[in-house]
Design an enzyme around this catalytic site. Structure first.
Site, short mmCIF file in Angstrom:
data_model
loop_
_atom_site.label_atom_id
_atom_site.label_comp_id
_atom_site.label_asym_id
_atom_site.label_seq_id
_atom_site.Cartn_x
_atom_site.Cartn_y
_atom_site.Cartn_z
N ASP A 149 0.88 -1.23 0.00
CA ASP A 149 0.10 -0.10 0.08
C ASP A 149 0.90 0.99 -0.01
O ASP A 149 0.74 2.17 -0.38
CB ASP A 149 -0.87 -0.14 1.32
N HIS A 203 -4.68 -3.30 6.46
CA HIS A 203 -4.31 -3.61 5.07
C HIS A 203 -5.80 -3.89 4.47
O HIS A 203 -6.20 -4.82 4.15
CB HIS A 203 -3.31 -4.77 4.92
N1 LIG Z 1 -0.54 -7.86 2.72
C1 LIG Z 1 -0.66 -7.56 1.32
O1 LIG Z 1 -0.36 -6.45 0.76
C2 LIG Z 1 -0.98 -8.78 0.22
C3 LIG Z 1 -0.56 -8.25 -1.08
C4 LIG Z 1 -1.04 -9.56 -1.89
C5 LIG Z 1 -1.51 -10.91 -1.45
N2 LIG Z 1 -1.90 -10.87 -0.15
C6 LIG Z 1 -2.23 -12.27 0.41
O2 LIG Z 1 -1.40 -12.89 0.23
C7 LIG Z 1 -1.59 -14.43 0.35
C8 LIG Z 1 -0.96 -15.29 -0.72
O3 LIG Z 1 -1.38 -14.69 -2.39
P1 LIG Z 1 -1.06 -15.70 -3.53
O4 LIG Z 1 -1.49 -14.67 -4.68
O5 LIG Z 1 0.37 -16.00 -3.53
O6 LIG Z 1 -2.05 -16.62 -3.39
P2 LIG Z 1 -1.83 -18.35 -3.79
O7 LIG Z 1 -3.29 -18.74 -3.72
O8 LIG Z 1 -1.20 -18.13 -5.51
O9 LIG Z 1 -0.92 -18.98 -3.18
C9 LIG Z 1 -1.15 -19.29 -1.75
C10 LIG Z 1 -0.38 -20.65 -1.43
O10 LIG Z 1 -0.50 -20.62 0.07
C11 LIG Z 1 -0.62 -22.13 0.17
N3 LIG Z 1 -1.12 -22.42 1.59
C12 LIG Z 1 -2.65 -22.42 1.72
N4 LIG Z 1 -2.61 -23.03 3.34
C13 LIG Z 1 -1.34 -23.03 3.70
C14 LIG Z 1 -0.61 -23.56 4.90
N5 LIG Z 1 -1.39 -23.67 5.84
N6 LIG Z 1 0.54 -23.71 4.86
C15 LIG Z 1 1.52 -23.23 3.95
N7 LIG Z 1 0.93 -23.07 2.65
C16 LIG Z 1 -0.46 -22.90 2.51
C17 LIG Z 1 -1.57 -22.55 -0.81
O11 LIG Z 1 -1.32 -24.00 -1.03
C18 LIG Z 1 -0.73 -21.77 -2.22
O12 LIG Z 1 0.19 -22.34 -2.71
C19 LIG Z 1 -3.13 -14.29 0.09
O13 LIG Z 1 -3.63 -14.36 1.21
C20 LIG Z 1 -3.35 -12.74 -0.42
O14 LIG Z 1 -4.75 -12.33 -0.05
C21 LIG Z 1 -1.40 -9.77 0.94
C1 LIG Z 2 -8.95 -5.76 7.75
O1 LIG Z 2 -8.09 -5.98 6.53
C2 LIG Z 2 -8.30 -7.35 6.04
C3 LIG Z 2 -7.40 -7.62 5.05
O2 LIG Z 2 -5.95 -7.67 5.52
C4 LIG Z 2 -9.70 -7.59 5.58
O3 LIG Z 2 -9.81 -8.88 5.37
C5 LIG Z 2 -10.58 -7.42 6.92
O4 LIG Z 2 -11.96 -7.63 6.62
C6 LIG Z 2 -10.43 -6.00 7.32
N1 LIG Z 2 -11.17 -5.84 8.79
C7 LIG Z 2 -12.32 -5.44 8.93
C8 LIG Z 2 -13.14 -5.71 10.19
O5 LIG Z 2 -13.01 -5.03 7.78
#
Ligand SMILES: NC(=O)c1ccc[n+]([C@@H]2O[C@H](COP(=O)([O-])OP(=O)(O)OC[C@H]3O[C@@H](n4cnc5c(N)ncnc54)[C@H](O)[C@@H]3O)[C@@H](O)[C@H]2O)c1
Ligand SMILES: *[C@@H]1O[C@H](CO)[C@@H](O)[C@H](O)[C@H]1NC(C)=O
Ligand SMILES: CC(=O)N[C@H]1CO[C@H](CO)[C@@H](O)[C@@H]1O
Length: 335
Positions: free
Chosen positions: A161, A189
């Protein structure tokens, strides 16, 4: 930084789309520097082990000299033993029509196990970054299950972000991104994350200028700019039909790089960290704050001016996190 001749880092969810990009950033030296050897543990669930085998082959074939060892596993003990850094990307994705509380429950189960495994097997100095959503609350759940690791060693990713906000400002001001400094993103986030440019500045050939003075469009800074950053993730999904992956991996790399190696004097970055009560946010939620980092330890930037508009934005995102913490606490108590 580890005093060993290599750093050991685990990436969970390594078979996913972020993992595919992130792992190469790590072994190229983008995260810990181009002199630092790395042992990388690729962890995912059992059905994905075959995919991880393929990833390991590609790593070998890339001939990166910083690679000390690549381990693939689905076992938490093997994954977390003696690691210096943990990036928790793997989680349960939100499925069509899934309630927030069900998503939270599924992830609570995962982050409880991984928090305990970090507590039992990782180095006590381990630094943890949670990426999987809901990132702030997943980080909190891991932390609550790792009583022997200091809470300051847990964080969640809001650097994407932060980077998105920086990029929007650079494009609007028509300057290079490297000349944009001290953007802040506050809070969860989510759609309520608040990108704040009031303390930011731009390096122009003529010297330093505030972002407001360069952009000269307060309505944009408080309106479209904020909403563009807040919905950027959704905009990427609708265009790409997949969520942000390479930009997320870059943000993870920036976050860990700065945590390990420090921020330049006077430079702020945004990190989701355990609140100490700063800026009126209750103690004990994981909240995105402006921080500076020195010798592997971050400090929340203190004393920034908070006007009424900012207060309202911070309060709104805080409310989300407090509610989510309450649900998570309830779920953990039932488990
Ligand atoms: N915070 C941020 O800014 C941000 C940004 C982008 C994505 N995300 C989050 O990151 C995560 C991953 O995104 P992605 O696009 O790589 O998803 P993806 O679905 O391509 O990959 C996720 C992987 O996690 C694995 N997984 C599921 N449960 C697991 C466990 N218990 N232990 C180990 N591995 C496990 C799955 O098998 C899969 O290979 C998602 O939750 C997404 O929402 C967060
Ligand atoms: C806070 O952010 C997460 C994403 O990280 C989202 O899934 C969640 O719904 C948000 N919390 C609330 C209470 O809206
Ligand atoms: C932010 C951070 O990394 N804090 C601490 C992690 O844990 C070790 C000791 O257990 C501390 O030395 C770090 O300062």
């Amino acid at each position: 930084m580890s005093s060993n001749d290599f750093i050991s880092i685990v990436v969970t969810g390594a078979a996913g789309q972020i993992g595919y990009s992130l792992v190469f950033n790590i072994i190229r030296g983008d995260m810990f520097g181009t002199e630092q050897k790395v042992r990388v543990v690729l962890m995912d669930i059992e059905p994905m082990l075959e995919g991880l085998k393929g990833l390991k082959m590609e790593i070998e074939d890339s001939c990166y000299p910083l690679v000390q060892e690549i381990v693939i596993t689905s076992d938490p003990k093997t994954a977390f033993t003696n690691v210096d850094y943990a990036v928790l990307v793997g989680g349960m994705p939100r499925k069509e029509g899934m309630q927030r509380v069900d998503l939270l429950r599924a992830n609570a189960a995962i982050f409880k196990v991984q928090g305990k495994a970090l507590n039992d097997y990782a180095k006590k100095t381990v630094k943890v970054l949670v990426v999987a959503n809901p990132a702030n609350t997943n980080a909190l759940i891991a932390l609550l299950n790792a009583p022997n690791i200091p809470p300051e060693n847990f964080s969640c990713l809001t650097r994407l972000d932060h980077n998105r906000a920086k990029a929007q400002i650079a494009m609007k001001a028509n300057v290079n991104v490297k000349d944009v400094h001290n953007i802040i993103v506050w809070g969860n986030h989510s759609l309520t994350i608040y990108p704040d440019t009031r303390c930011g500045y731009i390096n122009l050939p003529t010297g330093k200028a505030t972002i407001a003075n360069v952009i000269k469009n307060e309505a944009w800074l408080q309106g479209d700019f904020v909403s563009t950053v807040q919905v950027r993730g959704a905009a990427v999904i609708s265009a790409r039909k997949l969520s942000s992956a390479a930009s997320a991996a870059k943000a993870i790399t920036d976050h860990m790089h700065d945590w390990a190696l420090g921020t330049p004097e006077g430079e702020y970055v945004s990190m989701g960290v355990h609140s100490d009560g700063s800026y009126g946010v209750p103690v004990g939620v994981i909240f995105s704050y402006p921080v500076t980092i020195k010798n592997g330890v971050y400090s929340i930037v203190q004393g920034l001016p908070i006007d009424q508009y900012t207060r309202e934005k911070i309060d709104l995102t805080t409310k989300e996190l407090v509610e989510e913490k309450e649900s998570a606490t309830k779920i953990l108590a039932e488990m």
